[in-house]
Write a protein that holds these residues in place. Sequence first.
Motif, PDB file in Angstrom:
ATOM      1  N   UNK A  32       4.790  -9.210  -6.512  1.00 55.09           N
ATOM      2  CA  UNK A  32       5.477  -9.281  -5.225  1.00 55.09           C
ATOM      3  C   UNK A  32       4.506  -9.520  -4.067  1.00 55.09           C
ATOM      4  N   UNK A  33       5.020 -10.155  -3.031  1.00 51.94           N
ATOM      5  CA  UNK A  33       4.361 -10.149  -1.729  1.00 51.94           C
ATOM      6  C   UNK A  33       4.707  -8.791  -1.121  1.00 51.94           C
ATOM      7  N   UNK A  34       3.690  -8.004  -0.789  1.00 49.77           N
ATOM      8  CA  UNK A  34       3.904  -6.627  -0.345  1.00 49.77           C
ATOM      9  C   UNK A  34       3.668  -6.466   1.151  1.00 49.77           C
ATOM     10  N   UNK A  35       4.624  -5.808   1.793  1.00 58.35           N
ATOM     11  CA  UNK A  35       4.507  -5.446   3.199  1.00 58.35           C
ATOM     12  C   UNK A  35       4.642  -3.924   3.261  1.00 58.35           C
ATOM     13  N   UNK A  36       3.605  -3.233   3.703  1.00 61.35           N
ATOM     14  CA  UNK A  36       3.637  -1.779   3.851  1.00 61.35           C
ATOM     15  C   UNK A  36       3.659  -1.530   5.350  1.00 61.35           C
ATOM     16  N   UNK A  37       4.770  -1.008   5.847  1.00 64.36           N
ATOM     17  CA  UNK A  37       4.909  -0.928   7.298  1.00 64.36           C
ATOM     18  C   UNK A  37       5.449   0.423   7.727  1.00 64.36           C
ATOM     19  N   UNK A  38       5.128   0.771   8.952  1.00 58.54           N
ATOM     20  CA  UNK A  38       5.677   1.985   9.508  1.00 58.54           C
ATOM     21  C   UNK A  38       4.708   2.728  10.402  1.00 58.54           C
ATOM     22  N   UNK A  39       5.066   3.975  10.647  1.00 56.90           N
ATOM     23  CA  UNK A  39       4.290   4.878  11.491  1.00 56.90           C
ATOM     24  C   UNK A  39       3.369   5.677  10.579  1.00 56.90           C
ATOM     25  N   UNK A  40       2.098   5.334  10.589  1.00 56.46           N
ATOM     26  CA  UNK A  40       1.118   5.997   9.732  1.00 56.46           C
ATOM     27  C   UNK A  40       0.491   7.209  10.415  1.00 56.46           C
ATOM     28  N   UNK A  41       0.700   7.363  11.730  1.00 54.20           N
ATOM     29  CA  UNK A  41       0.064   8.444  12.480  1.00 54.20           C
ATOM     30  C   UNK A  41      -1.419   8.553  12.160  1.00 54.20           C
ATOM     31  N   UNK A  42      -2.029   7.432  11.882  1.00 54.37           N
ATOM     32  CA  UNK A  42      -3.454   7.282  11.611  1.00 54.37           C
ATOM     33  C   UNK A  42      -3.852   5.935  12.175  1.00 54.37           C
ATOM     34  N   UNK A  43      -5.140   5.783  12.478  1.00 54.96           N
ATOM     35  CA  UNK A  43      -5.584   4.554  13.122  1.00 54.96           C
ATOM     36  C   UNK A  43      -6.662   3.844  12.318  1.00 54.96           C
ATOM     37  N   UNK A  44      -6.522   2.534  12.250  1.00 56.63           N
ATOM     38  CA  UNK A  44      -7.562   1.704  11.639  1.00 56.63           C
ATOM     39  C   UNK A  44      -8.604   1.294  12.668  1.00 56.63           C
ATOM     40  N   UNK A  45      -8.333   1.551  13.945  1.00 62.53           N
ATOM     41  CA  UNK A  45      -9.245   1.086  14.994  1.00 62.53           C
ATOM     42  C   UNK A  45      -9.952   2.203  15.757  1.00 62.53           C
ATOM     43  N   UNK A  46      -9.599   3.443  15.527  1.00 63.09           N
ATOM     44  CA  UNK A  46     -10.210   4.550  16.281  1.00 63.09           C
ATOM     45  C   UNK A  46     -11.663   4.753  15.841  1.00 63.09           C
ATOM     46  N   UNK A  47     -12.522   4.970  16.828  1.00 65.56           N
ATOM     47  CA  UNK A  47     -13.938   5.248  16.530  1.00 65.56           C
ATOM     48  C   UNK A  47     -14.379   6.468  17.308  1.00 65.56           C
ATOM     49  N   UNK A  48     -14.959   7.457  16.670  1.00 60.23           N
ATOM     50  CA  UNK A  48     -15.085   7.560  15.211  1.00 60.23           C
ATOM     51  C   UNK A  48     -13.744   7.950  14.596  1.00 60.23           C
ATOM     52  N   UNK A  49     -13.541   7.573  13.329  1.00 61.28           N
ATOM     53  CA  UNK A  49     -12.270   7.915  12.671  1.00 61.28           C
ATOM     54  C   UNK A  49     -12.182   9.395  12.357  1.00 61.28           C
ATOM     55  N   UNK A  50     -10.964   9.944  12.427  1.00 54.36           N
ATOM     56  CA  UNK A  50     -10.768  11.321  11.954  1.00 54.36           C
ATOM     57  C   UNK A  50     -10.440  11.269  10.458  1.00 54.36           C
TER      58      UNK A  50
END
Length: 171
Positions: free
Chosen positions: A66-84
Motif C-alpha cells: 500500500x501507499x501509506x499515509x500516517x496522519x494526525x495529531x502526534x503531540x510530538x515535533x519533528x522540528x523542535x530543537x532540542x527534541x524532548x
Amino acid sequence: MKKKWDLKTDFSDDVSDRIVVMQIAANPDICIISVYLSCRGNNTKDNICEVILEIEELLEKYSDTHALFICGDFNSSLSRHPPNDRDQILRDLVRKHNLHTDQDREPTFFHASGEQSAEIDYILKNTPAREISSPVVTVGQHHSNVSDHTPVSTEIMITFHDKISDLMACP
C-alpha cells in the motif's frame, strides 16, 4: 461516470482507540492511518510507546502492498530543537520506517495563551504515497477555525482499479 469507492475502515480490537485505519482499493492500494497521541500531561511514555508499536505493526502489515499515509495529531515535533523524549520517539519511527514529511515547518498548534506554538500535526508518507500525492500544506490560522490546531492537507491522485479489465485478466 461516477466511480464507486471501495473503502474499508478498521475499528478492530487489534488497534487502540487512538488509531483508525482506512483502506482504499486503488492502483496502488492506499492505506490511511489516522493517529491521535494524547498530550504530555495525559499520557505516560509507556502509553505513547504502545501506540507507536501499534503504528509499527500496521506499517509492517501494509508497507509492501500500500501507499501509506500516517496522519494526525502526534503531540510530538519533528522540528523542535532540542527534541524532548516524545519528539525522539516520533523521529525514531520516521527514520526506522523511511517515512517522509514534506511539510513547511509551520506551527500547527497554537496554545490558547498565544505564547506557544509548535508543529505537532503531520501527514507522514512512505515512498509510494509520496509518489501519488502533493506536498503537505499547512493551512494556517483562520478566523473561522475555532480549534487550537490548524489543518494540514495533501492531495492524493487516486487511480481506481478497472474492475471489468481486472475480471477479464483473470486466467
